[in-house]
Design a protein around this motif. Structure first.
Motif, PDB file in Angstrom:
ATOM      1  N   GLY B  89      14.957 -28.101  20.582  1.00  0.00           N
ATOM      2  CA  GLY B  89      15.825 -29.253  20.837  1.00  0.00           C
ATOM      3  C   GLY B  89      16.792 -29.391  19.679  1.00  0.00           C
ATOM      4  O   GLY B  89      17.839 -28.774  19.675  1.00  0.00           O
ATOM      5  N   GLY B  90      16.411 -30.176  18.699  1.00  0.00           N
ATOM      6  CA  GLY B  90      17.296 -30.312  17.537  1.00  0.00           C
ATOM      7  C   GLY B  90      16.651 -29.810  16.266  1.00  0.00           C
ATOM      8  O   GLY B  90      17.322 -29.654  15.250  1.00  0.00           O
ATOM      9  N   ALA B  91      15.353 -29.561  16.299  1.00  0.00           N
ATOM     10  CA  ALA B  91      14.649 -29.267  15.050  1.00  0.00           C
ATOM     11  C   ALA B  91      15.084 -27.928  14.459  1.00  0.00           C
ATOM     12  O   ALA B  91      15.306 -26.949  15.169  1.00  0.00           O
ATOM     13  CB  ALA B  91      13.146 -29.286  15.271  1.00  0.00           C
ATOM     14  N   CYS B  92      15.195 -27.913  13.140  1.00  0.00           N
ATOM     15  CA  CYS B  92      15.784 -26.798  12.410  1.00  0.00           C
ATOM     16  C   CYS B  92      14.759 -25.762  11.982  1.00  0.00           C
ATOM     17  O   CYS B  92      15.075 -24.845  11.241  1.00  0.00           O
ATOM     18  CB  CYS B  92      16.481 -27.368  11.183  1.00  0.00           C
ATOM     19  N   HIS B  93      13.521 -25.910  12.421  1.00  0.00           N
ATOM     20  CA  HIS B  93      12.471 -24.983  12.002  1.00  0.00           C
ATOM     21  C   HIS B  93      11.321 -25.070  13.001  1.00  0.00           C
ATOM     22  O   HIS B  93      11.229 -26.032  13.755  1.00  0.00           O
ATOM     23  CB  HIS B  93      11.958 -25.375  10.619  1.00  0.00           C
ATOM     24  N   LEU B  94      10.448 -24.074  12.976  1.00  0.00           N
ATOM     25  CA  LEU B  94       9.223 -24.140  13.777  1.00  0.00           C
ATOM     26  C   LEU B  94       8.109 -24.689  12.895  1.00  0.00           C
ATOM     27  O   LEU B  94       8.082 -24.447  11.694  1.00  0.00           O
ATOM     28  CB  LEU B  94       8.833 -22.746  14.276  1.00  0.00           C
ATOM     29  N   GLU B  95       7.189 -25.426  13.524  1.00  0.00           N
ATOM     30  CA  GLU B  95       6.002 -25.892  12.810  1.00  0.00           C
ATOM     31  C   GLU B  95       4.782 -25.259  13.473  1.00  0.00           C
ATOM     32  O   GLU B  95       4.844 -24.809  14.619  1.00  0.00           O
ATOM     33  CB  GLU B  95       5.925 -27.423  12.850  1.00  0.00           C
ATOM     34  N   ALA B  96       3.675 -25.258  12.731  1.00  0.00           N
ATOM     35  CA  ALA B  96       2.468 -24.601  13.230  1.00  0.00           C
ATOM     36  C   ALA B  96       2.039 -25.155  14.590  1.00  0.00           C
ATOM     37  O   ALA B  96       1.567 -24.415  15.452  1.00  0.00           O
ATOM     38  CB  ALA B  96       1.350 -24.746  12.203  1.00  0.00           C
ATOM     39  N   VAL B  97       2.255 -26.447  14.790  1.00  0.00           N
ATOM     40  CA  VAL B  97       1.842 -27.070  16.057  1.00  0.00           C
ATOM     41  C   VAL B  97       2.606 -26.470  17.250  1.00  0.00           C
ATOM     42  O   VAL B  97       2.061 -26.337  18.346  1.00  0.00           O
ATOM     43  CB  VAL B  97       1.986 -28.622  15.984  1.00  0.00           C
TER      44      VAL B  97
END
Lengths: 113, 219
Positions: B89-97
């Motif tokens: 969407g808008g997030a600039c990185h991936l997170e573990a979740v």
């Protein structure tokens, strides 16, 4: 702008800790942020100020202590502070420099009522 | 007013998820690489060249992170390798979740290697562990050679540096050795590769390295 995500993580930990300790209001949140941790103080503060609203931390101040980068040379043992992000020993010119500090990203403590 | 000691890493929750992923990958003996770079350095192009070589011997799964579109996953699928697209969407990185969510219910027993192509961004993905074995950082010759010292946090957390688009060196003002020296100055443990997805230079070496990493994980 991953500071929003980091701010949310801070708020989660702060509220959980405050709740566990029976606090009514969170006044100050003391953070340790290393200079090489890729976190911008003002972006983090702005994000925190938005998401804290309506919680018991809504008047809390983020107090960010920026930790300088200190490296130790594994060849000659020289300990030095690095302003530039280029870790070549200032004494023997070796690249075998290990960072002792500067990569922190943690919550030290909170001040509550 | 009283002071309550916290002494916790801010990204503790992500770390817990990353640790969970790491244990799942370990149980299944899956080598996991987190591929990071600025937008347009050639992450997907590198995969398009390397995957056809490595898939001959191993089952690979690619997880693509982008703000929007399925384009990169489709490019990977054309090589015959399975790809899952995550749109942040808008997030600039991936997170573990994000990784936990897409792998939920997925049969990992036959997978040898997972390549996570992170969102093109040289800042934010550096803070978020995805349970990977290592991060591979790409920089390309169309960027400044001082990228490593401009974005030191990403260089610090990476294990491998790939200098890509070598074929463009005659047309750009990029000193490869200088870029590598800058990178080593930030992280002296970096392993270095030099590639061109256009001429194929260095691709075989990188593929051989990847295969050896997949093998090592099986031991």
């Amino acid at each position: 702008m991953h500071e929003a995500s980091i701010a949310q993580s801070i708020l989660d930990i702060v509220l959980e800790t405050a709740l566990k300790n029976g606090a009514r209001t969170v006044r100050v949140v003391n953070l340790l942020v290393g200079k090489i941790s890729a976190v911008d103080n003002s972006a983090l503060t702005t994000a925190f100020d938005v998401i804290k609203e309506g919680t018991i931390a809504d008047s809390a101040i983020l107090n960010i202590e920026n930790i300088p980068i200190v490296g130790k040379c594994n060849d000659c043992g020289n300990l030095d502070e690095y302003e530039e992000y280029f870790f070549q020993c200032k004494k023997c010119r070796s690249f075998n420099v290990e960072l002792i500090s500067g990569e922190e990203l943690s919550i030290k403590d909170i001040e509550v009522d | 007013m009283k002071t309550v000691e916290v002494k916790k890493g801010i990204l503790e929750r992500n770390q817990e998820n990353a640790d969970l992923l790491r244990s799942i990958f370990y149980q299944n003996r899956i080598f996991v690489m987190n591929l990071v770079s600025s937008p347009g350095s050639g992450k997907t192009s590198l995969l398009e060249k390397v995957l056809p070589i490595v898939k001959e011997n191993y089952n690979i799964l690619v997880i693509e992170g982008d703000l929007q579109t399925e384009n990169d996953a489709e490019r990977v699928r054309k090589t015959g390798v399975e790809a899952i697209q995550i749109n942040t969407g808008g997030a600039c990185h991936l997170e573990a979740v994000n990784i936990l969510k897409v792998l939920k219910g997925y049969d990992l027993t036959k997978i040898d290697c997972i390549i996570i192509e992170n969102v093109g961004n040289l800042v934010c993905p550096s803070s978020f562990d995805l349970g990977e074995d290592l991060k591979v950082l790409l920089i390309s010759t169309t960027e400044g050679e001082d990228k490593p010292i401009k974005y030191p946090s990403m260089v610090r957390v990476s294990s491998v540096l790939v200098v890509n688009k070598l074929d463009l060196i005659p047309y750009v003002n990029f000193d490869v050795e200088k870029a590598i020296t800058y990178a080593i100055g930030v992280n002296n443990k970096l392993e270095i590769f030099k590639t061109s997805c256009f001429t194929g230079e260095g691709i075989e070496e990188f593929a051989v390295w990847l295969k050896s990493k997949i093998e090592d994980k099986k031991l």
